[in-house]
Design a protein around this motif. Sequence first.
Motif, mmCIF file in Angstrom:
data_model
loop_
_atom_site.group_PDB
_atom_site.id
_atom_site.type_symbol
_atom_site.label_atom_id
_atom_site.label_comp_id
_atom_site.label_asym_id
_atom_site.label_seq_id
_atom_site.Cartn_x
_atom_site.Cartn_y
_atom_site.Cartn_z
ATOM 1 N N LYS A 181 0.737 -1.265 -0.056
ATOM 2 C CA LYS A 181 0.146 0.176 -0.149
ATOM 3 C C LYS A 181 0.766 1.256 0.001
ATOM 4 C CE LYS A 181 -3.906 2.166 2.484
ATOM 5 N NZ LYS A 181 -3.238 3.542 2.671
ATOM 6 N N TRP A 182 1.944 1.265 0.739
ATOM 7 C CA TRP A 182 2.926 2.375 0.885
ATOM 8 C C TRP A 182 3.149 2.848 -0.767
ATOM 9 C CZ3 TRP A 182 7.860 2.863 -1.097
ATOM 10 C CH2 TRP A 182 8.455 4.078 -0.932
ATOM 11 N N LEU A 183 3.641 1.761 -1.604
ATOM 12 C CA LEU A 183 4.207 1.759 -2.814
ATOM 13 C C LEU A 183 2.915 2.262 -3.743
ATOM 14 C CD1 LEU A 183 6.864 1.493 -4.565
ATOM 15 C CD2 LEU A 183 6.073 -0.983 -4.872
ATOM 16 N N MET A 184 2.011 1.660 -3.833
ATOM 17 C CA MET A 184 0.843 1.767 -4.767
ATOM 18 C C MET A 184 -0.126 2.944 -4.531
ATOM 19 S SD MET A 184 1.640 -0.126 -6.809
ATOM 20 C CE MET A 184 2.741 -1.614 -6.914
ATOM 21 N N THR A 185 -0.293 3.158 -3.038
ATOM 22 C CA THR A 185 -1.144 4.230 -2.736
ATOM 23 C C THR A 185 -0.492 5.609 -2.097
ATOM 24 O OG1 THR A 185 -2.884 2.965 -2.481
ATOM 25 C CG2 THR A 185 -3.411 4.963 -1.568
ATOM 26 N N ASP A 186 0.395 5.494 -1.377
ATOM 27 C CA ASP A 186 0.914 6.563 -0.641
ATOM 28 C C ASP A 186 1.981 7.139 -1.481
ATOM 29 O OD1 ASP A 186 -0.549 5.520 1.635
ATOM 30 O OD2 ASP A 186 1.078 4.738 2.675
ATOM 31 N N LEU A 187 2.809 6.404 -1.966
ATOM 32 C CA LEU A 187 3.550 6.848 -3.141
ATOM 33 C C LEU A 187 3.163 7.428 -4.310
ATOM 34 C CD1 LEU A 187 6.663 7.966 -3.622
ATOM 35 C CD2 LEU A 187 7.096 5.574 -4.145
ATOM 36 N N LEU A 188 2.757 6.237 -5.042
ATOM 37 C CA LEU A 188 2.439 6.681 -6.345
ATOM 38 C C LEU A 188 1.147 7.754 -6.886
ATOM 39 C CD1 LEU A 188 2.739 5.542 -9.466
ATOM 40 C CD2 LEU A 188 1.022 3.815 -9.040
ATOM 41 N N ARG A 189 0.147 7.207 -5.904
ATOM 42 C CA ARG A 189 -1.171 8.142 -6.242
ATOM 43 C C ARG A 189 -1.040 9.563 -5.161
ATOM 44 N NH1 ARG A 189 -4.467 5.502 -9.386
ATOM 45 N NH2 ARG A 189 -4.520 3.229 -9.401
ATOM 46 N N ASP A 190 -0.862 9.267 -3.826
ATOM 47 C CA ASP A 190 -0.852 10.273 -2.974
ATOM 48 C C ASP A 190 0.354 11.210 -3.178
ATOM 49 O OD1 ASP A 190 -3.231 9.249 -2.098
ATOM 50 O OD2 ASP A 190 -2.442 8.445 -0.399
ATOM 51 N N GLN A 191 1.541 10.851 -3.433
ATOM 52 C CA GLN A 191 2.630 11.618 -3.344
ATOM 53 C C GLN A 191 3.109 12.103 -4.639
ATOM 54 O OE1 GLN A 191 5.963 10.368 -0.976
ATOM 55 N NE2 GLN A 191 7.518 11.627 -2.155
ATOM 56 N N TRP A 192 2.837 11.269 -5.669
ATOM 57 C CA TRP A 192 3.118 11.726 -7.208
ATOM 58 C C TRP A 192 1.942 11.986 -7.923
ATOM 59 C CZ3 TRP A 192 6.858 6.748 -8.756
ATOM 60 C CH2 TRP A 192 8.089 7.093 -7.999
ATOM 61 N N GLY A 193 0.577 11.764 -7.581
ATOM 62 C CA GLY A 193 -0.569 12.570 -8.235
ATOM 63 C C GLY A 193 -0.567 11.312 -9.363
ATOM 64 N N PHE A 194 -0.411 10.298 -9.413
ATOM 65 C CA PHE A 194 -0.995 9.328 -10.378
ATOM 66 C C PHE A 194 -2.411 9.014 -10.576
ATOM 67 C CE2 PHE A 194 -1.618 4.875 -12.057
ATOM 68 C CZ PHE A 194 -1.161 5.099 -13.459
ATOM 69 N N ASN A 195 -2.854 9.394 -11.757
ATOM 70 C CA ASN A 195 -4.400 9.071 -11.615
ATOM 71 C C ASN A 195 -4.961 8.066 -12.884
ATOM 72 O OD1 ASN A 195 -3.845 10.330 -14.036
ATOM 73 N ND2 ASN A 195 -5.375 12.217 -13.629
ATOM 74 N N GLY A 196 -3.922 7.042 -13.194
ATOM 75 C CA GLY A 196 -4.534 6.108 -13.830
ATOM 76 C C GLY A 196 -4.633 4.949 -13.424
#
Length: 760
Positions: A266-281
């Motif tokens: 979850k840290w990798l896929m949500t906290d970092l990828l989506r929440d920190q980097w703003g990925f929306n795909g």
Amino acid sequence: MTKRILLVLLTSLAFAACEVKKKETSDNGQNSFIDSLMNEMTLEEKLGQLNLPSSGDIVTGTAASSDIGEKIRAGKVGGLFNINASKIKAVQKVAVEESRLKIPLIFGMDVIHGYKTLFPIPLGLSCSWDMDLIEQSARVAAVEASADGICWTFSPMVDISRDPRWGRVSEGNGEDPFLGSAIARAMVKGYQGDDLTQNNTIMACVKHFALYGAIEAGRDYNTVDMSRMRMFNEYLAPYQAAVDAGVGSVMTSFNEVDGVPASANKWLMTDLLRDQWGFNGFVVTDYTAINEMSAHGLGDLATVSGLSLNAGVDMDMVGEGFLTTLKKSMEDGIVSEAQINAACRRILKAKYKLGLFEDPYKYCDEQRQKTEIFNDEHRAKARELAAQTLVLLKNQDQILPLKKESKIALVGPMADNKENMAGTWSVAGDFKKSISLREGLEAVVGQGNVVYARGANITSDSLLEKRVSIFGKPTYRDNRSESAMISEVVKAAQGADVIVAAVGESAEMSGESASRSDIEIPESQRNLLKALLKTGKPVVMVLFTGRPLAMTWENENIPSILNVWFAGSEAGNAISDVLFGDVNPSGKLTATFPQNVGQVPLYYNHKNTGRPLPEGGWFQKFRSNYLDVSNAPLYPFGYGLSYTTFEYGDLSLSTDSLTMDDELTVSVKVSNTGDYDGAEVVQLYVRDVVGTITRPVKELKGFEKIKLAKGESKTVTFTLSKEDLAFYHQDMSFEAEPGAFKVFVGPSSAEGKEADFYLK
């Protein structure tokens, strides 16, 4: 302010406001459409969108799907991948005409370095250091794949790797995060263009998130363990660059991160990828990655499927854990309906962006299939790019370029093998249409001036050779004795002016599940080279490889070595262009070549120890070194020769004291002092001399490929700011620190001009 300037400003503001309004309108339309569709969907149909079975045409893992047609009719399939192009329209018809809600499928494929027109393997592409050409290769791949029904590619792979034992080093861009980030941006732009609704663009998928290239012992699918600071400073940048470039999807990696497999992290896929980097795909797993977490020790299929959804994974590739377990997991409170809805929405959003709801058959254009796939224009581009990726490693006595009136003895197991020119991960290619080295040479000097003899097998180990003769790429093993084959070669060489030895790896000796503990050239081929040297004829070694090899003996004994990687559909023509000097080699290595496998991992941007060996030294007791070999690489990062010579002038700095708000310009005059026109990759590196954490001895921070005519000079200028000097600290802040810096500019990481400046 003049009226004209004011008018221009107002017009620009109005245009910008209009674009924002159009985007808002588009987003609102998309959201309304998806809201309406999801209101009609059953839970089973939502879970179906999260299911990505294999078509069965290509199987690379441990699971296979059956009864695909019935599942599509039942709304239990979101997409398919690696399906034969001739089946796509018919399968899509089942989805949009025979299922209840008529939701179109998304069709993916491993379009890694070209579709039908195959470009060099990614490691080779990176050695061009030419972002425009790399972007064009992805653009050609997108045009061809989309003409054949594909709208989604599992590329680019941006894993940083410093261990050539790992077979998938061939599929990435080498060891440097700065260069890897530039290539990630270029590839995403090439695939996706500016408008995904166009029928000649395809959605990219950056992989493998994350850290896959750092697996232990170079053994595929193995464990990864590193600190957060190392992740951010040395490995994560290319993934983030792809996200910033707007990549539509991300693929999880097989390895664990912080002790948790990536697909459940979850840290990798949500906290970092989506929440920190703003990925929306959307996030898709690699092949059966969810199922394989049971072998990692995380639980049964229901458990690991729930962990993956909770982590932020949206689509399950092949394993069908989402499809078969999440309904009960929701009923048991392990996952929520909101999480299932969020994942489903992301898949539907991708299909909407691709225009599939508007026209499910938009990528099935028979006219485009006839004119836009493997055409002369694309083959010419492949030939041009391939020639830019070749790296001249050695050219003693200027044996190269060859004279076109030469009589050539062409030998070696890779000399006349069309099928192996493409390299690994070329799933859509017609290998028999590739140009072999023999064909390329004969096209230049004529068949009568090329005498061919095989001389050796890829390896004397028949079982090993069988393992690397897969995916339609035979090695054509010769069952004669080694002595008989070598005798034939010696005889063929007697009347030749020069010997060209095509040796190294076959295409599938590198790639996925193709790790090697021994990265030297096989003994059978080295014995051939020894026999060739005894003839007294000049020997040019044309090296085929998907990884850095340990070639100390070859470097010491073979007078001329041209590394050609696996150059794709036009390999033979592109290699001949360079061998005969129609193209001056300009490729530069993006991965360090070690002297032997015991030095691995070996990379240029390492850190010093408290007991460093003095530069240029070998053995000193109680220093960080080996008893039996120096610390130096065989060929360093950034290295590559030319038929001409380049001279670098002294560095000119705009200031030797840089503030946090200013920029520093670094200029150097580069002159072509040789006898040929040529291209040079000018490379800029920096070193942070003193830091609150230890810093690398050098880091690439700029490069430019320039073309210079014989006798021509050009001043190359780079700009550095505090962002270029910043790094991640223990508290994960990203900032530059005041202090002394060194800047280096030159032809490789191992040589160049040097200057000092201070950041205050």
